[in-house]
Design an enzyme around this catalytic site. Structure first.
Site, mmCIF file in Angstrom:
data_model
loop_
_atom_site.group_PDB
_atom_site.id
_atom_site.type_symbol
_atom_site.label_atom_id
_atom_site.label_comp_id
_atom_site.label_asym_id
_atom_site.label_seq_id
_atom_site.Cartn_x
_atom_site.Cartn_y
_atom_site.Cartn_z
ATOM 1 N N ARG A 94 -5.066 3.457 1.529
ATOM 2 C CA ARG A 94 -4.955 4.877 1.880
ATOM 3 C C ARG A 94 -5.917 5.298 2.985
ATOM 4 N NH1 ARG A 94 -5.645 8.628 -2.631
ATOM 5 N NH2 ARG A 94 -7.151 7.132 -3.356
ATOM 6 N N ASN A 95 -6.764 4.366 3.442
ATOM 7 C CA ASN A 95 -7.634 4.693 4.555
ATOM 8 C C ASN A 95 -6.776 4.777 5.807
ATOM 9 O OD1 ASN A 95 -9.551 4.312 6.850
ATOM 10 N ND2 ASN A 95 -11.023 4.205 5.163
ATOM 11 N N LEU A 96 -7.003 5.790 6.617
ATOM 12 C CA LEU A 96 -6.167 6.072 7.787
ATOM 13 C C LEU A 96 -6.626 5.368 9.061
ATOM 14 C CD1 LEU A 96 -5.819 9.906 7.137
ATOM 15 C CD2 LEU A 96 -4.079 8.140 6.732
#
Length: 167
Positions: free
Chosen positions: A44-46
């Protein structure tokens, strides 16, 4: 200088080469990244989405592609902390940090002239241990972490897209 204990978590070496022009500094890899031994491994890290946007490329699917994308666009990645004590992955939990040798990295990579902080914590830690160098551009960006959800994705992407001019 602080001494490292067996309670300290240790980060990774920099991803940088002689052509690097832009250095993106995080604070310290999170648990998923440490476990995977890869920068920004949390799904979920962008970060990789932002890098794909800046470079106008597809989001890389594996770590080799991710590192190649950075290198092809002269982007270096590292963290301010070499080691720290932290329960979990939140930047707010970082204590007893030991900084990386950023001055040495910059001396060894003279093409780097822009330093972008991936979140306020990395900027704060940088300014605690280092002085800004003349002739460099410093930018603080919203964190790519999934924990930093107070800003809409479109606004984050807009701010990160400002890095396009430095690659």
């Amino acid at each position: 200088m602080k001494q490292k204990s067996n309670q300290h978590k240790t980060g990774f070496p920099p991803l940088a080469d002689t052509q690097s022009k832009l250095l993106i500094l995080g604070s310290m890899p999170g648990e998923k990244s440490l476990s995977a031994r890869e920068y920004y491994a949390h799904p979920r890290n962008l970060f990789w989405r932002f890098i794909a946007g800046i470079t106008r490329q597809e989001i890389p699917q594996n770590y080799a592609e991710k590192k190649s994308l950075l290198s092809a666009h002269h982007i270096a990645v590292w963290d301010v902390c070499h080691a720290c004590i932290r329960e979990g992955s939140l930047d707010t939990a970082i204590t007893d940090e030991i900084p990386n040798q950023l001055d040495q990295l910059l001396d060894e990579h003279p093409n780097i002239k822009t330093i972008a902080f991936n979140g306020q914590k990395s900027a704060t830690l940088f300014h605690r241990y280092f002085r800004e160098r003349s002739g460099y551009t410093y930018l603080t960006l919203p964190s790519s972490s999934p924990a930093h959800a107070s800003m809409p994705l479109a606004k984050k992407m807009e701010l990160w897209m400002g890095l396009e001019q430095f690659i």
